[in-house]
Design a protein around this motif. Structure first.
Motif, PDB file in Angstrom:
ATOM      1  N   ARG A 167       0.635  -1.180   0.157  1.00 46.72           N
ATOM      2  CA  ARG A 167      -0.075  -0.164   0.258  1.00 46.72           C
ATOM      3  C   ARG A 167       1.015   1.070  -0.046  1.00 46.72           C
ATOM      4  O   ARG A 167       2.090   0.835   0.254  1.00 46.72           O
ATOM      5  CB  ARG A 167      -0.656   0.084   1.141  1.00 46.72           C
ATOM      6  CG  ARG A 167      -0.453   0.455   2.663  1.00 46.72           C
ATOM      7  CD  ARG A 167      -1.436   1.349   3.239  1.00 46.72           C
ATOM      8  NE  ARG A 167      -1.844   2.677   3.054  1.00 46.72           N
ATOM      9  CZ  ARG A 167      -2.232   2.932   3.646  1.00 46.72           C
ATOM     10  NH1 ARG A 167      -3.924   2.872   4.474  1.00 46.72           N
ATOM     11  NH2 ARG A 167      -2.037   4.789   3.399  1.00 46.72           N
ATOM     12  N   ASP A 168       0.588   2.157  -0.541  1.00 46.67           N
ATOM     13  CA  ASP A 168       1.070   3.532  -0.313  1.00 46.67           C
ATOM     14  C   ASP A 168       1.328   3.988   0.908  1.00 46.67           C
ATOM     15  O   ASP A 168       0.796   3.376   2.124  1.00 46.67           O
ATOM     16  CB  ASP A 168      -0.149   4.929  -0.950  1.00 46.67           C
ATOM     17  CG  ASP A 168       0.375   4.813  -2.008  1.00 46.67           C
ATOM     18  OD1 ASP A 168       0.521   3.936  -3.407  1.00 46.67           O
ATOM     19  OD2 ASP A 168      -0.440   5.945  -2.578  1.00 46.67           O
ATOM     20  N   PHE A 169       2.935   4.464   1.028  1.00 52.23           N
ATOM     21  CA  PHE A 169       3.765   4.561   2.332  1.00 52.23           C
ATOM     22  C   PHE A 169       2.773   5.911   2.866  1.00 52.23           C
ATOM     23  O   PHE A 169       2.463   5.956   4.360  1.00 52.23           O
ATOM     24  CB  PHE A 169       4.980   4.917   2.430  1.00 52.23           C
ATOM     25  CG  PHE A 169       5.524   3.288   1.932  1.00 52.23           C
ATOM     26  CD1 PHE A 169       6.376   2.841   3.478  1.00 52.23           C
ATOM     27  CD2 PHE A 169       5.426   2.895   0.930  1.00 52.23           C
ATOM     28  CE1 PHE A 169       7.377   2.421   2.702  1.00 52.23           C
ATOM     29  CE2 PHE A 169       6.398   2.322   0.803  1.00 52.23           C
ATOM     30  CZ  PHE A 169       7.287   1.332   1.294  1.00 52.23           C
ATOM     31  N   PHE A 170       2.566   6.710   2.512  1.00 53.72           N
ATOM     32  CA  PHE A 170       1.922   7.982   2.898  1.00 53.72           C
ATOM     33  C   PHE A 170       0.390   7.713   2.781  1.00 53.72           C
ATOM     34  O   PHE A 170      -0.352   6.970   2.559  1.00 53.72           O
ATOM     35  CB  PHE A 170       2.095   9.439   1.215  1.00 53.72           C
ATOM     36  CG  PHE A 170       3.597   9.985   1.639  1.00 53.72           C
ATOM     37  CD1 PHE A 170       3.876  10.480   2.907  1.00 53.72           C
ATOM     38  CD2 PHE A 170       4.363   9.745   0.422  1.00 53.72           C
ATOM     39  CE1 PHE A 170       5.048  10.553   3.287  1.00 53.72           C
ATOM     40  CE2 PHE A 170       5.503   9.519   1.221  1.00 53.72           C
ATOM     41  CZ  PHE A 170       5.906  10.333   2.216  1.00 53.72           C
ATOM     42  N   ALA A 171      -0.660   8.147   3.433  1.00 51.25           N
ATOM     43  CA  ALA A 171      -2.101   8.905   2.756  1.00 51.25           C
ATOM     44  C   ALA A 171      -2.963   8.479   1.536  1.00 51.25           C
ATOM     45  O   ALA A 171      -2.519   8.811   0.836  1.00 51.25           O
ATOM     46  CB  ALA A 171      -3.049  10.069   4.275  1.00 51.25           C
ATOM     47  N   TYR A 172      -3.809   7.908   1.323  1.00 51.71           N
ATOM     48  CA  TYR A 172      -4.335   7.746   0.272  1.00 51.71           C
ATOM     49  C   TYR A 172      -5.363   8.875   0.275  1.00 51.71           C
ATOM     50  O   TYR A 172      -5.972   9.567   1.502  1.00 51.71           O
ATOM     51  CB  TYR A 172      -5.603   6.248   0.101  1.00 51.71           C
ATOM     52  CG  TYR A 172      -4.470   5.113  -0.117  1.00 51.71           C
ATOM     53  CD1 TYR A 172      -3.961   5.514  -1.572  1.00 51.71           C
ATOM     54  CD2 TYR A 172      -3.893   3.969   0.878  1.00 51.71           C
ATOM     55  CE1 TYR A 172      -3.695   3.771  -1.778  1.00 51.71           C
ATOM     56  CE2 TYR A 172      -3.564   3.203   0.308  1.00 51.71           C
ATOM     57  CZ  TYR A 172      -3.411   2.993  -1.162  1.00 51.71           C
ATOM     58  OH  TYR A 172      -2.310   1.806  -1.690  1.00 51.71           O
ATOM     59  N   LYS A 173      -5.639   9.794  -0.786  1.00 47.44           N
ATOM     60  CA  LYS A 173      -6.437  10.918  -1.139  1.00 47.44           C
ATOM     61  C   LYS A 173      -7.638  10.502  -1.407  1.00 47.44           C
ATOM     62  O   LYS A 173      -8.667  11.661  -1.392  1.00 47.44           O
ATOM     63  CB  LYS A 173      -5.554  12.229  -1.627  1.00 47.44           C
ATOM     64  CG  LYS A 173      -4.189  12.709  -1.087  1.00 47.44           C
ATOM     65  CD  LYS A 173      -3.373  13.478  -2.221  1.00 47.44           C
ATOM     66  CE  LYS A 173      -2.481  14.227  -1.228  1.00 47.44           C
ATOM     67  NZ  LYS A 173      -2.192  15.238  -2.155  1.00 47.44           N
ATOM     68  N   GLY A 174      -8.050   9.672  -2.305  1.00 46.52           N
ATOM     69  CA  GLY A 174      -9.067   8.447  -3.178  1.00 46.52           C
ATOM     70  C   GLY A 174      -9.053   8.104  -2.216  1.00 46.52           C
ATOM     71  O   GLY A 174      -9.146   6.989  -1.431  1.00 46.52           O
ATOM     72  N   LYS A 175     -10.626   7.245  -3.023  1.00 47.54           N
ATOM     73  CA  LYS A 175     -10.719   5.475  -3.080  1.00 47.54           C
ATOM     74  C   LYS A 175      -9.392   4.202  -2.526  1.00 47.54           C
ATOM     75  O   LYS A 175      -8.440   4.760  -2.781  1.00 47.54           O
ATOM     76  CB  LYS A 175     -11.307   5.152  -3.638  1.00 47.54           C
ATOM     77  CG  LYS A 175     -13.086   5.510  -3.669  1.00 47.54           C
ATOM     78  CD  LYS A 175     -13.636   4.778  -4.447  1.00 47.54           C
ATOM     79  CE  LYS A 175     -15.623   5.488  -3.981  1.00 47.54           C
ATOM     80  NZ  LYS A 175     -16.250   4.821  -4.745  1.00 47.54           N
ATOM     81  N   ARG A 176      -9.425   3.083  -1.178  1.00 47.35           N
ATOM     82  CA  ARG A 176      -8.794   2.519  -1.732  1.00 47.35           C
ATOM     83  C   ARG A 176      -9.081   1.551  -1.212  1.00 47.35           C
ATOM     84  O   ARG A 176     -10.103   0.741  -0.497  1.00 47.35           O
ATOM     85  CB  ARG A 176      -7.466   2.916  -0.511  1.00 47.35           C
ATOM     86  CG  ARG A 176      -8.236   3.102   1.079  1.00 47.35           C
ATOM     87  CD  ARG A 176      -8.182   2.358   2.404  1.00 47.35           C
ATOM     88  NE  ARG A 176      -8.325   2.655   3.403  1.00 47.35           N
ATOM     89  CZ  ARG A 176      -9.630   2.258   4.019  1.00 47.35           C
ATOM     90  NH1 ARG A 176      -9.485   1.011   3.310  1.00 47.35           N
ATOM     91  NH2 ARG A 176      -9.944   2.460   5.086  1.00 47.35           N
ATOM     92  N   ASN A 177      -8.250   0.198  -1.669  1.00 45.68           N
ATOM     93  CA  ASN A 177      -8.999  -1.436  -1.106  1.00 45.68           C
ATOM     94  C   ASN A 177      -8.836  -1.354  -0.100  1.00 45.68           C
ATOM     95  O   ASN A 177      -8.012  -0.961   1.238  1.00 45.68           O
ATOM     96  CB  ASN A 177      -8.687  -2.190  -2.270  1.00 45.68           C
ATOM     97  CG  ASN A 177      -8.150  -2.034  -3.745  1.00 45.68           C
ATOM     98  OD1 ASN A 177      -9.142  -1.231  -4.046  1.00 45.68           O
ATOM     99  ND2 ASN A 177      -6.748  -1.970  -4.309  1.00 45.68           N
TER     100      ASN A 177
END
Length: 470
Positions: A167-177
């Protein structure tokens, strides 16, 4: 010459005497704490203690400096999920159908809900719990998405991490699984609270140590660094401005975050007076990946292959008074050894009834013990399989058989199969005998077998070509 049984008994007596000394110095001394730290997709030559010079890793190197570094350490798979299944169970994961990375390509007779570590398998968490330990899993899980696969159902009292493979190490700005959600036990941490994942995992590990310093604990600290995506902190990217390639620069910054995190965990242990009573094991989960700018040095191949660059990894452990300091150990060992070593360190007993493939390494590290831990080590993923016995290694991909003498050819450049047909016969027999004890895969790789065939051709030489076949 001292018999094996007598030598092991002598080693056990020596360890008991060391324990008595520690108890005299510290009345609160009991079972040692155990911390298993796993890094993700790092290159074999990217650690200072394994010859790396471009990216400083002083804190990880300190584990080797204060303990023992393994030169010929292996994982049981060259990709993330099955490798972790081996670490967690101490058994070749093919014995319970976990041959490939998780996917939706299920085998006949299975459903997508079966994709993950079989609930019938006991984990290192289960074993440590049953031996009186408070347990926590931190970081990347990658052992299935169903409730039955969740860490809190698999031997861990606490969980702080995500269930997927990356997963991204930073926060997701949109939808995530769902598989990329960050869990704090059963609660999902809002993306607005996420700063930088490597740092957050370190924070959680340090807090857990502080909270449980008066009772024995087991920690499975499974960082997702340095797996893709190549998300690095800007301040660390700036530190490596001298590296011209942007991918390698991001990799260096992410490795630094990882090493800083390990350093903070080690400092927390020391600051709480736990250093002498804590076994720390560090291991990388497989060889450097094709897409993260890692460096496997002299080892041929990368993540996903049966070449040394896919399965030989950095591994070290320290435990003052029990494990030799600043030593190297050159006999082949494997990640499956971690579970029985951890249980033995806590003077525990394996409660599971299934036979482990790993073994307790502590007696073998004792000065004077010349015994070899494993007669042979094995690998299989799809059509590609391999066996190492002594210095000889055989790779079998369908009808193609490759043979190497690793003592003379670490980079696996010279196929000796035609010169040593008897050695091929013997190693092939060992491999076939091992395969008889395996289950069929419960699901298959999304890459299929063709990729395995291509990456194990002798003409695929050099990193540029190796990176063509992830």
């Amino acid at each position: 010459m001292m018999s094996v049984a007598l030598l092991l008994r002598f080693s056990a007596c020596a360890m008991a005497q060391q324990d008595a000394v520690l108890r005299k110095k510290n009345p609160g001394f009991s079972k040692p704490n155990v911390i298993v730290i796993v890094s993700d997709d790092a290159g074999y030559a990217d650690f200072g203690c394994y010859g790396g010079s471009q990216i400083p890793t002083p804190n990880i190197d300190a584990i080797a400096g204060k303990g023992t570094r393994f030169t010929d350490a292996y994982v049981s798979a060259s990709v993330c999920a099955p490798s972790r299944a081996g670490i967690l169970t101490g058994r070749y994961q093919q014995r319970f159908g976990f041959e490939h990375n998780t996917s939706t390509k299920v085998a006949k007779g299975y459903q997508v809900s079966d994709v993950g570590m079989d609930p019938a398998e006991r984990t290192i968490g289960n074993e440590m719990q049953d031996n009186g330990y408070r347990t926590i899993a931190i970081g990347k899980w990658h052992q299935g998405e169903e409730k039955k696969h969740f860490p809190l159902k698999r031997g861990f009292d606490e969980f702080y991490g995500f269930t997927g493979g990356h997963r991204d190490f930073f926060a997701y700005k949109g939808k995530r699984n769902q598989e990329t959600a960050l869990y704090d036990n059963m609660d999902i941490v809002p993306e607005t609270k996420i700063t930088y994942l490597t740092d957050m995992f370190t924070d959680k590990a340090s807090a857990f140590i502080e909270k449980n310093k008066n009772n024995p604990f087991f920690m499975y600290l499974s960082y997702n660094a340095v797996h893709t995506p190549m998300n690095a902190r800007k301040d660390l990217m700036d530190r490596f401005a001298g590296i011209p390639d942007s991918g390698r620069r991001a990799y260096a910054a992410m490795m630094t975050s990882l090493d800083d995190g390990v350093g903070r965990v080690l400092k927390t242990i020391k600051d709480n007076g736990l250093e002498d009573n804590t076994l720390v094991i560090f291991i990388n989960d497989n060889g450097g990946a094709t897409g993260n700018s890692s460096d496997n040095g002299a080892l041929r191949g990368m993540k996903g292959s049966k070449w040394e660059g896919g399965i030989r990894v950095a591994m070290m452990m320290k435990w003052p008074g029990h494990i030799p300091v600043n030593k190297t150990y050159s006999q082949p060992v494997i990640s499956l050894d971690i579970l029985p070593t951890a249980v033995a360190a806590g003077k525990g007993r394996q409660k599971g009834t299934k036979k482990l493939d790993g073994l307790n390494l502590l007696p073998y590290l004792s000065p004077g013990n010349k015994n070899i831990p494993h007669e042979a080590l094995y690998w299989r993923r799809g059509v590609a399989a391999a066996v190492r016995s002594g210095n000889w290694k055989l790779i079998r991909v369908k009808e193609n058989v490759l043979l190497f003498d690793l003592s003379k050819d670490l980079s696996e450049q010279h196929n000796l199969s035609e010169k040593h047909p008897e050695k091929v016969k013997n190693l092939s027999a060992l491999l076939s005998r091992w395969e008889k004890g395996l289950d069929q895969p419960h699901w298959y790789s999304t890459y299929g077998d063709e990729n395995q065939i291509k990456k194990h051709r002798m003409e695929v030489k050099g990193r540029e070509m190796e990176r063509l076949y992830p």
